[in-house]
Design a protein around this motif. Structure first.
Motif, mmCIF file in Angstrom:
data_model
loop_
_atom_site.group_PDB
_atom_site.id
_atom_site.type_symbol
_atom_site.label_atom_id
_atom_site.label_comp_id
_atom_site.label_asym_id
_atom_site.label_seq_id
_atom_site.Cartn_x
_atom_site.Cartn_y
_atom_site.Cartn_z
ATOM 1 N N GLY A 1 -7.981 16.446 -16.079
ATOM 2 C CA GLY A 1 -7.293 16.047 -17.303
ATOM 3 C C GLY A 1 -5.860 15.593 -17.132
ATOM 4 N N TRP A 2 -5.382 15.517 -15.884
ATOM 5 C CA TRP A 2 -4.031 15.050 -15.632
ATOM 6 C C TRP A 2 -3.969 13.519 -15.621
ATOM 7 C CZ3 TRP A 2 0.039 18.407 -15.216
ATOM 8 C CH2 TRP A 2 -0.229 19.736 -14.873
ATOM 9 N N THR A 3 -2.776 12.998 -15.889
ATOM 10 C CA THR A 3 -2.486 11.580 -15.674
ATOM 11 C C THR A 3 -1.496 11.501 -14.516
ATOM 12 O OG1 THR A 3 -2.780 11.053 -18.012
ATOM 13 C CG2 THR A 3 -1.578 9.440 -16.679
ATOM 14 N N PRO A 4 -1.967 11.193 -13.300
ATOM 15 C CA PRO A 4 -1.065 11.204 -12.140
ATOM 16 C C PRO A 4 -0.413 9.844 -11.885
ATOM 17 C CG PRO A 4 -3.335 11.029 -11.405
ATOM 18 C CD PRO A 4 -3.376 11.049 -12.904
ATOM 19 N N ALA A 5 0.707 9.893 -11.206
ATOM 20 C CA ALA A 5 1.335 8.714 -10.605
ATOM 21 C C ALA A 5 1.707 9.093 -9.178
ATOM 22 C CB ALA A 5 2.564 8.273 -11.390
ATOM 23 N N ILE A 6 1.959 8.082 -8.352
ATOM 24 C CA ILE A 6 2.209 8.308 -6.928
ATOM 25 C C ILE A 6 3.571 7.748 -6.550
ATOM 26 C CG2 ILE A 6 1.424 7.781 -4.576
ATOM 27 C CD1 ILE A 6 -1.395 7.388 -5.735
ATOM 28 N N ILE A 7 4.311 8.520 -5.769
ATOM 29 C CA ILE A 7 5.536 8.008 -5.162
ATOM 30 C C ILE A 7 5.391 8.081 -3.645
ATOM 31 C CG2 ILE A 7 7.055 8.520 -7.105
ATOM 32 C CD1 ILE A 7 7.963 11.047 -5.652
ATOM 33 N N THR A 8 6.008 7.133 -2.964
ATOM 34 C CA THR A 8 5.895 7.037 -1.516
ATOM 35 C C THR A 8 7.141 6.345 -0.979
ATOM 36 O OG1 THR A 8 4.462 6.239 0.270
ATOM 37 C CG2 THR A 8 4.627 4.850 -1.683
ATOM 38 N N ARG A 9 7.370 6.472 0.303
ATOM 39 C CA ARG A 9 8.613 5.968 0.872
ATOM 40 C C ARG A 9 8.676 4.445 0.934
ATOM 41 N NH1 ARG A 9 11.415 4.251 5.186
ATOM 42 N NH2 ARG A 9 13.406 5.267 5.696
ATOM 43 N N GLY A 10 7.537 3.812 1.224
ATOM 44 C CA GLY A 10 7.557 2.363 1.436
ATOM 45 C C GLY A 10 8.003 2.002 2.835
ATOM 46 N N TYR A 11 7.567 2.825 3.808
ATOM 47 C CA TYR A 11 8.008 2.621 5.192
ATOM 48 C C TYR A 11 7.646 1.219 5.669
ATOM 49 C CZ TYR A 11 8.759 3.423 10.148
ATOM 50 O OH TYR A 11 9.216 3.337 11.442
ATOM 51 N N GLY A 12 8.611 0.552 6.297
ATOM 52 C CA GLY A 12 8.397 -0.788 6.825
ATOM 53 C C GLY A 12 8.662 -1.885 5.825
ATOM 54 N N GLY A 13 8.830 -1.544 4.543
ATOM 55 C CA GLY A 13 9.106 -2.564 3.528
ATOM 56 C C GLY A 13 10.507 -3.135 3.662
ATOM 57 N N ARG A 14 10.633 -4.421 3.388
ATOM 58 C CA ARG A 14 11.905 -5.121 3.549
ATOM 59 C C ARG A 14 12.575 -5.476 2.229
ATOM 60 N NH1 ARG A 14 10.236 -9.405 8.390
ATOM 61 N NH2 ARG A 14 10.257 -7.897 10.110
ATOM 62 N N ALA A 15 12.148 -4.831 1.154
ATOM 63 C CA ALA A 15 12.757 -5.114 -0.143
ATOM 64 C C ALA A 15 14.255 -4.810 -0.095
ATOM 65 C CB ALA A 15 12.093 -4.287 -1.230
ATOM 66 N N GLU A 16 15.021 -5.604 -0.802
ATOM 67 C CA GLU A 16 16.477 -5.409 -0.818
ATOM 68 C C GLU A 16 16.883 -4.309 -1.785
ATOM 69 O OE1 GLU A 16 18.207 -9.161 -1.722
ATOM 70 O OE2 GLU A 16 17.486 -10.143 0.113
#
Length: 331
Positions: free
Chosen positions: A82-97
């Motif tokens: 019955g939960w509504t989950p979301a996910i957070i993560t580091r984004g390793y290797g991403g080049r976003a500014e």
């Protein structure tokens, strides 16, 4: 020549000649880790608590242990509860500014990282990537209105307060030589396990909760509507491509299914280019789902990915759901 540190960390003799040279640095690293953790425990450094419960999936060692499939399975279990989950993560290797970044199934893995895109494609959740887990969590809550956050990795990111810690251990390799970085693979000493909520072993044998990775059908990179059983390639020679932290289990899984495997290992989070695909010509290619995220744009018609699903032992799932029920009651 590039030295692979795993040859030191997981040497069978555990007496690699470089280990003794690196031990003083490991002792220093371990001391710094313990002091830093103590500083957060005492309040000398501040942790920030978000308005929803945080379930953190991490490991003590460098390299892949199967956290991404586990996170995907946790999403399914929490939704069923019955939960509504979301996910957070580091984004390793991403080049976003700029970080944090919302990640969608169409996001560019070169900008936000390969694992976040995979999570967005498979989970159906709001996924936010960024090195600052607190900022990523706030954005995920604002975008999704979620009732619970799952943090993919970040066990050592103590600025983010967490309500439930799950540590995943490679059940075959364990902690290697048992030393902290750089002489060994440990990010924190093994005693850290005394303070986590749940411990899960991927594969291997012995006491404790277990997780297995079950292969699904092969999916064609060029046309994902094309699927076929892995057994279709039994007896055939294939090029197996894996740019993950520990590719050996992937190669062994293909061999166990009867494929004649030509191994093409790459560094974890390798940035594939069309020239890589040119080198694979002549044989069918089978790769991990994480690699496929970065190869779809130049894939040939005989390029396939092998998704995996985390299978948890029933006792672990029961323990987890009891603990998340407690989180709900305490909020």
């Amino acid at each position: 020549m590039r030295l692979d540190p795993t040859s030191i960390w997981y040497s069978r003799s555990r007496r690699h000649p470089l280990t003794r040279l690196l031990l003083p640095l490991s002792w220093l690293y371990g001391a710094i880790v313990r002091v830093r953790r103590r500083a957060y425990q005492k309040g000398w450094l501040a942790s920030e608590r978000l308005p929803v419960p945080v379930v953190l999936v991490g490991n003590l060692t460098v390299g892949g242990t199967g956290k991404t499939p586990l996170v995907l399975r946790l999403v399914e279990l929490l939704r069923a509860q019955g939960w509504t989950p979301a996910i957070i993560t580091r984004g390793y290797g991403g080049r976003a500014e700029h970080w944090p970044q919302r990640v969608t199934p169409e996001s560019d893995p070169d900008r936000v990282g390969d694992e976040p895109v995979l999570l967005a494609r498979r989970s159906g959740c709001v996924v936010v990537a960024g090195p600052d887990r607190v900022a990523a969590g706030r954005l995920a809550i604002a975008l999704s209105g979620c009732g619970i956050l799952i943090s993919d990795d970040g066990l050592q990111h103590y600025r983010l307060a967490r309500d439930l810690e799950i540590v995943l251990i490679d059940g075959t390799r364990g902690f290697g030589n048992g030393h902290c970085l750089p002489a060994g693979p440990l990010r924190e000493p093994p005693a850290r396990l005394n303070n986590v909520d749940l411990v899960l072993h991927k594969g291997g044998a012995g006491p404790g909760h277990r997780m297995q990775l079950h292969p699904g059908e092969l999916v064609n990179l060029r046309d994902p509507t094309q699927r076929r059983p892995l057994s279709d390639l039994s007896g055939q020679r294939v090029r197996a491509v894996a740019g993950i932290g520990h590719p050996e289990p992937f190669f062994r899984q293909l061999e166990a299914a009867g494929l004649v495997v030509e191994r093409w290992p790459y560094p974890d989070h390798h940035r594939y280019r069309p020239e890589d695909g040119d080198r694979w010509r002549g044989l069918p290619v089978v790769m991990t789902e994480k690699d496929a995220v970065k190869c779809a744009t130049f894939a040939a018609s005989d390029h396939w990915m092998l998704p995996v699903t985390a299978i948890l032992d029933p006792d672990f799932a029961s323990h987890l759901l009891r603990k998340t029920d407690q989180l709900r009651a305490n909020r």
